[in-house]
Design a protein around this motif. Structure first.
Motif, PDB file in Angstrom:
ATOM      1  N   SER A  80       0.781  -1.242   0.000  1.00  0.00           N
ATOM      2  CA  SER A  80       0.000   0.000   0.000  1.00  0.00           C
ATOM      3  C   SER A  80       0.811   1.290   0.000  1.00  0.00           C
ATOM      4  O   SER A  80       0.296   2.334  -0.425  1.00  0.00           O
ATOM      5  N   VAL A  81       2.032   1.263   0.503  1.00  0.00           N
ATOM      6  CA  VAL A  81       2.813   2.495   0.637  1.00  0.00           C
ATOM      7  C   VAL A  81       3.628   2.708  -0.636  1.00  0.00           C
ATOM      8  O   VAL A  81       4.369   1.809  -1.052  1.00  0.00           O
ATOM      9  N   PRO A  82       3.529   3.871  -1.267  1.00  0.00           N
ATOM     10  CA  PRO A  82       4.212   4.085  -2.545  1.00  0.00           C
ATOM     11  C   PRO A  82       5.726   4.139  -2.390  1.00  0.00           C
ATOM     12  O   PRO A  82       6.255   4.403  -1.313  1.00  0.00           O
ATOM     13  N   SER A  83       6.414   3.906  -3.502  1.00  0.00           N
ATOM     14  CA  SER A  83       7.879   3.892  -3.486  1.00  0.00           C
ATOM     15  C   SER A  83       8.458   5.271  -3.196  1.00  0.00           C
ATOM     16  O   SER A  83       9.648   5.386  -2.854  1.00  0.00           O
ATOM     17  N   ALA A  84       7.652   6.318  -3.310  1.00  0.00           N
ATOM     18  CA  ALA A  84       8.132   7.665  -2.968  1.00  0.00           C
ATOM     19  C   ALA A  84       8.453   7.786  -1.484  1.00  0.00           C
ATOM     20  O   ALA A  84       9.182   8.698  -1.080  1.00  0.00           O
ATOM     21  N   VAL A  85       7.902   6.884  -0.683  1.00  0.00           N
ATOM     22  CA  VAL A  85       8.249   6.813   0.740  1.00  0.00           C
ATOM     23  C   VAL A  85       9.449   5.889   0.862  1.00  0.00           C
ATOM     24  O   VAL A  85       9.357   4.697   0.580  1.00  0.00           O
ATOM     25  N   ARG A  86      10.565   6.420   1.290  1.00  0.00           N
ATOM     26  CA  ARG A  86      11.810   5.645   1.275  1.00  0.00           C
ATOM     27  C   ARG A  86      11.819   4.630   2.402  1.00  0.00           C
ATOM     28  O   ARG A  86      11.785   4.985   3.583  1.00  0.00           O
ATOM     29  N   ILE A 115      22.017   3.747  11.041  1.00  0.00           N
ATOM     30  CA  ILE A 115      20.888   4.460  11.620  1.00  0.00           C
ATOM     31  C   ILE A 115      21.411   5.686  12.366  1.00  0.00           C
ATOM     32  O   ILE A 115      22.582   5.755  12.745  1.00  0.00           O
ATOM     33  N   CYS A 116      20.531   6.646  12.580  1.00  0.00           N
ATOM     34  CA  CYS A 116      20.947   7.902  13.204  1.00  0.00           C
ATOM     35  C   CYS A 116      21.317   7.739  14.673  1.00  0.00           C
ATOM     36  O   CYS A 116      22.149   8.491  15.196  1.00  0.00           O
ATOM     37  N   THR A 131      19.035  18.581   3.122  1.00  0.00           N
ATOM     38  CA  THR A 131      18.371  17.652   2.205  1.00  0.00           C
ATOM     39  C   THR A 131      17.815  16.442   2.945  1.00  0.00           C
ATOM     40  O   THR A 131      16.821  15.844   2.504  1.00  0.00           O
ATOM     41  N   TRP A 132      18.434  16.063   4.058  1.00  0.00           N
ATOM     42  CA  TRP A 132      17.917  14.943   4.857  1.00  0.00           C
ATOM     43  C   TRP A 132      16.528  15.293   5.360  1.00  0.00           C
ATOM     44  O   TRP A 132      15.591  14.495   5.252  1.00  0.00           O
ATOM     45  N   TRP A 133      16.381  16.484   5.878  1.00  0.00           N
ATOM     46  CA  TRP A 133      15.093  16.904   6.431  1.00  0.00           C
ATOM     47  C   TRP A 133      14.036  17.051   5.340  1.00  0.00           C
ATOM     48  O   TRP A 133      12.882  16.630   5.533  1.00  0.00           O
ATOM     49  N   PRO A 193      16.778  10.146   4.430  1.00  0.00           N
ATOM     50  CA  PRO A 193      16.812   8.910   5.215  1.00  0.00           C
ATOM     51  C   PRO A 193      15.904   7.808   4.643  1.00  0.00           C
ATOM     52  O   PRO A 193      14.919   8.098   3.965  1.00  0.00           O
ATOM     53  N   VAL A 194      16.254   6.571   4.951  1.00  0.00           N
ATOM     54  CA  VAL A 194      15.364   5.442   4.757  1.00  0.00           C
ATOM     55  C   VAL A 194      14.620   5.232   6.076  1.00  0.00           C
ATOM     56  O   VAL A 194      15.242   5.286   7.149  1.00  0.00           O
ATOM     57  N   ILE A 195      13.318   5.016   6.002  1.00  0.00           N
ATOM     58  CA  ILE A 195      12.501   4.804   7.191  1.00  0.00           C
ATOM     59  C   ILE A 195      12.376   3.304   7.435  1.00  0.00           C
ATOM     60  O   ILE A 195      11.890   2.569   6.572  1.00  0.00           O
ATOM     61  N   MET A 196      12.803   2.851   8.597  1.00  0.00           N
ATOM     62  CA  MET A 196      12.820   1.434   8.936  1.00  0.00           C
ATOM     63  C   MET A 196      11.612   1.073   9.810  1.00  0.00           C
ATOM     64  O   MET A 196      10.933   1.939  10.346  1.00  0.00           O
ATOM     65  N   ASP A 197      11.373  -0.243   9.944  1.00  0.00           N
ATOM     66  CA  ASP A 197      10.437  -0.799  10.934  1.00  0.00           C
ATOM     67  C   ASP A 197       9.005  -0.334  10.707  1.00  0.00           C
ATOM     68  O   ASP A 197       8.527   0.613  11.340  1.00  0.00           O
ATOM     69  N   TRP A 198       8.287  -1.067   9.866  1.00  0.00           N
ATOM     70  CA  TRP A 198       6.947  -0.666   9.452  1.00  0.00           C
ATOM     71  C   TRP A 198       5.844  -1.476  10.114  1.00  0.00           C
ATOM     72  O   TRP A 198       4.717  -1.530   9.624  1.00  0.00           O
ATOM     73  N   GLU A 199       6.110  -2.082  11.247  1.00  0.00           N
ATOM     74  CA  GLU A 199       5.098  -2.954  11.830  1.00  0.00           C
ATOM     75  C   GLU A 199       3.898  -2.197  12.394  1.00  0.00           C
ATOM     76  O   GLU A 199       2.792  -2.739  12.452  1.00  0.00           O
ATOM     77  N   GLY A 200       4.060  -0.948  12.808  1.00  0.00           N
ATOM     78  CA  GLY A 200       2.975  -0.260  13.502  1.00  0.00           C
ATOM     79  C   GLY A 200       2.298   0.852  12.739  1.00  0.00           C
ATOM     80  O   GLY A 200       1.526   1.619  13.316  1.00  0.00           O
ATOM     81  N   TRP A 201       2.529   0.955  11.413  1.00  0.00           N
ATOM     82  CA  TRP A 201       1.987   2.099  10.678  1.00  0.00           C
ATOM     83  C   TRP A 201       0.466   2.028  10.564  1.00  0.00           C
ATOM     84  O   TRP A 201      -0.140   0.967  10.662  1.00  0.00           O
ATOM     85  N   GLY A 202      -0.132   3.189  10.365  1.00  0.00           N
ATOM     86  CA  GLY A 202      -1.583   3.255  10.235  1.00  0.00           C
ATOM     87  C   GLY A 202      -2.086   4.672  10.486  1.00  0.00           C
ATOM     88  O   GLY A 202      -1.304   5.616  10.637  1.00  0.00           O
TER      89      GLY A 202
END
Length: 278
Positions: A80-86, A115-116, A131-133, A193-202
């Protein structure tokens, strides 16, 4: 706390399940074991004959409690999440059970960037490029528009927990948006950044992700100030202030269980500051 389970038998059980998942998905281990929050997950770098370097993450739960939002988060995001979301790319899944416990293994692309921060609550200042922000804002904007029936935060929880843990009235949320749901610097890479850990999205209150990133940063004042600056249009709005109250309630609830006690004083100070502006 990112650490093995307190019972060594559970550590051995999870490591064995991880080996079985690796065999089922056709990968070989090539890195050290990495434990998740309170030993709930176990991950490791692996090599796949087609996808090359990958990341193999194993979730475990009692067999009668497996499933639900946390269990399907990565797979749901892949659909469901588009590739524009890294974010990492999902290559494969493997489910199995030993009769008592159920396991889900997720094989994703390997993100070759640090990771940061090593934990959600940061205690050292971060220096990140403009550019990160802007890239993070772009990803969160695309994510907010995703239509989903997944729920990250419910009004019922807000009504019950905000007064209990903060002493403030529960905000009545009228604007909602899709959120990552666990946005902190331990889930963001220093490059990208790449956003990690997608178990709780909604779906969550508007501004929830920005509030999470800000509140988790309170022990690093310069970084917190930078977060506040980058998300000022959100965090300074009534919706953003409500989101901060909700996040503070969540972290005070976590602190009541023994997590990050040094964050409690700035959490209390933030609640007082927001209450005085309302």
């Amino acid at each position: 706390m990112y650490s093995p389970p307190p019972d060594p038998a559970d550590s051995h059980r999870l490591a064995d399940a991880h080996d079985k998942a690796a065999a089922a998905l056709g990968v070989t281990h090539s890195g050290p074991l990495t434990w998740g929050w309170h030993g709930r997950t176990l991950s490791r770098r692996a090599e796949h004959p087609e996808h090359d370097a990958c990341w193999l993450r194993l979730l475990a739960a009692p067999a009668d409690k497996a499933g639900g939002k946390l269990w399907t988060g990565t797979a749901d995001a892949a659909r469901s999440v588009p590739s524009a979301v890294r974010r990492p790319v999902l290559h494969g899944l493997h489910d199995h059970t030993d009769g008592t416990y159920a396991y889900r293994a997720e094989l994703t692309s390997y993100v070759d960037a640090p990771i940061c921060a090593p934990s959600p609550v940061i205690r050292q200042e971060l220096t990140l490029a403009p550019t990160w922000w802007s890239t993070l804002r772009e990803s969160l904007t695309h994510l907010a528009a995703v239509r989903t029936d997944r729920v990250a935060v419910r009004q019922e929880w807000i009504d019950r927990s905000v007064p209990r843990f903060t002493g403030a009235p529960a905000p009545q949320i009228t604007e909602w948006a899709t959120a990552h749901g666990d946005l902190h610097f331990a889930n963001l890479t220093a490059d990208g950044p790449v956003i990690m850990d997608w178990e709780g999205w909604g779906v969550a209150p508007l501004g929830y992700d920005a509030a999470l990133l800000y509140v988790y940063s309170l022990l690093a004042p310069a970084t917190a100030t930078r977060v506040k600056h980058e998300f000022a249009d959100i965090l300074d709005s009534p919706q953003g202030q409500a989101a901060q109250v909700i996040v503070v309630a969540e972290l005070l609830q976590s602190a009541s269980r023994g997590d990050h006690p040094d964050l409690v004083p700035p959490l209390r100070a933030l609640i007082k500051e927001i209450s005085e502006t309302l």
